[in-house]
Scaffold this active site. Structure first.
Site, short mmCIF file in Angstrom:
data_model
loop_
_atom_site.label_atom_id
_atom_site.label_comp_id
_atom_site.label_asym_id
_atom_site.label_seq_id
_atom_site.Cartn_x
_atom_site.Cartn_y
_atom_site.Cartn_z
NE ARG A 49 0.09 1.38 3.44
CZ ARG A 49 1.04 2.27 3.60
NH1 ARG A 49 2.32 1.90 3.60
NH2 ARG A 49 0.78 3.54 3.73
N GLY A 50 0.26 2.36 -0.26
CA GLY A 50 1.00 3.58 -0.55
C GLY A 50 1.05 3.73 -2.05
CB ALA A 51 0.02 6.51 -4.29
NE ARG A 92 -6.63 0.24 -2.03
CZ ARG A 92 -5.99 0.91 -1.07
NH1 ARG A 92 -4.69 0.73 -0.89
NH2 ARG A 92 -6.63 1.77 -0.32
CD GLN A 199 -3.59 2.17 6.85
OE1 GLN A 199 -4.24 2.51 7.84
NE2 GLN A 199 -4.16 1.93 5.68
CG ASP A 240 -3.45 7.30 -1.87
OD1 ASP A 240 -3.15 6.14 -2.14
OD2 ASP A 240 -3.29 7.80 -0.75
CG ASN A 250 -3.09 11.11 2.27
OD1 ASN A 250 -2.44 10.31 1.61
ND2 ASN A 250 -2.80 11.38 3.53
CE LYS A 251 -5.58 4.85 3.94
NZ LYS A 251 -6.37 3.85 3.23
#
Length: 347
Positions: A49-51, A92, A199, A240, A250-251
């Site tokens: 995970r993480g763009a 995703r 996270q 993202d 973003n998250k």
């Protein structure tokens, strides 16, 4: 500094070696991925995970998906590639790097269409590894630009995880912290836990602590009090997707942090590669926000914390309006408002 690479090919170039981030911080485990279905599952389930890291994994994943193709003609091979690409693209919806990397791999395939199938496979392999290499170089540049805005002894707040394990190097939002550590800046970092999958506490706190950086975990709803107490001098977050007007996905929870930072007069910096900037998306209202299963809220870590029969709403991201963003920091430089005009200059 020890660079963590969350997704890479093995020496034989026939498997992807992936850090399973769902097991951190309890267990550090690398898994082997060969099938395109396993790449899809790893992206969907946040093993990677993480763009930027998702983009790297997607590049390797689509290559592995066609590496053993028995196609005899370009058209047959292209059909198989498209099936693998479209399948991975469904994993995703929000992180633009996923689609950027897959589209880049497709462009390479089309560019080399006059070569033999074996030669095309080799070109795809080289392109996937180039994505990784460029990501590492990009992280270092973003980190340097970010650090130029900070001073020693600052208190920094970050949300979610945009570090080495979300990319392939220093990270984006955490990159200036790592560079600062190397230069003796002695930052005091506050990491929001970041619900519902934590996270910030599971991953950010883990990797910063591993690097010897002073890090304090706070619950998401504690950001206001530490800002009011003067403990935060700047906020650094990843992204993202960035819309053409500077609105940033973003998250979940990032938008609230940005609003608080504005209230307390604290600069709010978004750090990410130009590959996350989507000039075809006019504003944040046009960003597709991923909705995830309700179980992550009421039983995400094996303990029921709410009645499962009630309703749940679980968006994975929110959008921070550009008016709350002080600057967007990329590998090509620092972009300040007006974002609608200045982001165009990067391209």
């Amino acid at each position: 500094m020890n660079i963590i690479v969350p997704a890479k090919l093995n020496e034989a170039k026939d498997k992807m070696i992936l850090l399973d981030q769902t097991l951190l911080p309890i267990e550090t485990k690398y898994i082997e991925i060969v099938k395109v279905e396993d790449t899809w599952e790893a992206i969907k389930k946040l093993r990677v995970r993480g763009a930027p890291a998702i983009g790297v994994a997607a590049g390797f994943g689509v290559y592995l998906g066609v590496k053993d193709s028995m196609a005899k003609t370009y058209d047959e091979f292209y059909k198989e590639f498209k099936e693998a690409k479209d399948y991975l693209a469904s994993s995703r919806p929000t992180a633009v790097n996923l689609f950027w990397a897959l589209d880049r791999m497709e462009r390479k395939l089309i560019e080399e269409k006059d070569k033999s199938i074996l030669e095309i496979k080799e070109c795809l392999l080289e392109e996937s590894e180039e994505i990784l290499k460029e990501d590492q170089e990009m992280c270092k540049k973003i980190s340097e630009y970010g650090l130029s805005l900070l001073k020693p002894e600052m208190g920094l707040l970050t949300h979610c995880n945009a570090g080495g394990i979300a990319t392939s190097g220093y990270g984006t939002a955490l990159g200036p912290m790592y560079l600062g550590q190397e230069k003796g800046y002695n930052f005091k970092v506050f990491s929001d836990e970041t619900r519902p999958l934590n996270q910030g506490s599971r991953l950010t706190a883990w990797e910063l602590n591993e690097a010897g950086i002073d890090v304090t975990v706070i619950c998401d709803n504690m950001a206001s009090i530490v800002m009011k107490q003067g403990k935060i001098n700047a906020v650094l977050v990843g992204c993202d997707r960035v819309a053409a007007n500077g609105d940033t996905a973003n998250k979940i929870g990032t938008s609230g942090v940005a609003i608080l930072a504005k209230e307390y007069g604290i600069p709010f910096y978004v750090l990410g590669p130009t590959s996350t900037i989507d000039m075809d998306t006019p504003t944040g209202d046009d960003i597709n926000i991923e909705l995830r299963e309700s179980k992550e809220i009421y039983n995400g870590f094996g303990k029921v914390t709410a009645p499962p029969q009630v309703k749940f709403y679980n968006p994975a991201f929110d959008v921070t309006d550009n008016k709350y963003i002080t600057a967007i920091i990329t590998e090509k430089g620092i972009v300040e408002p007006p974002f609608e005009e200045n982001l165009k200059k990067l391209f």
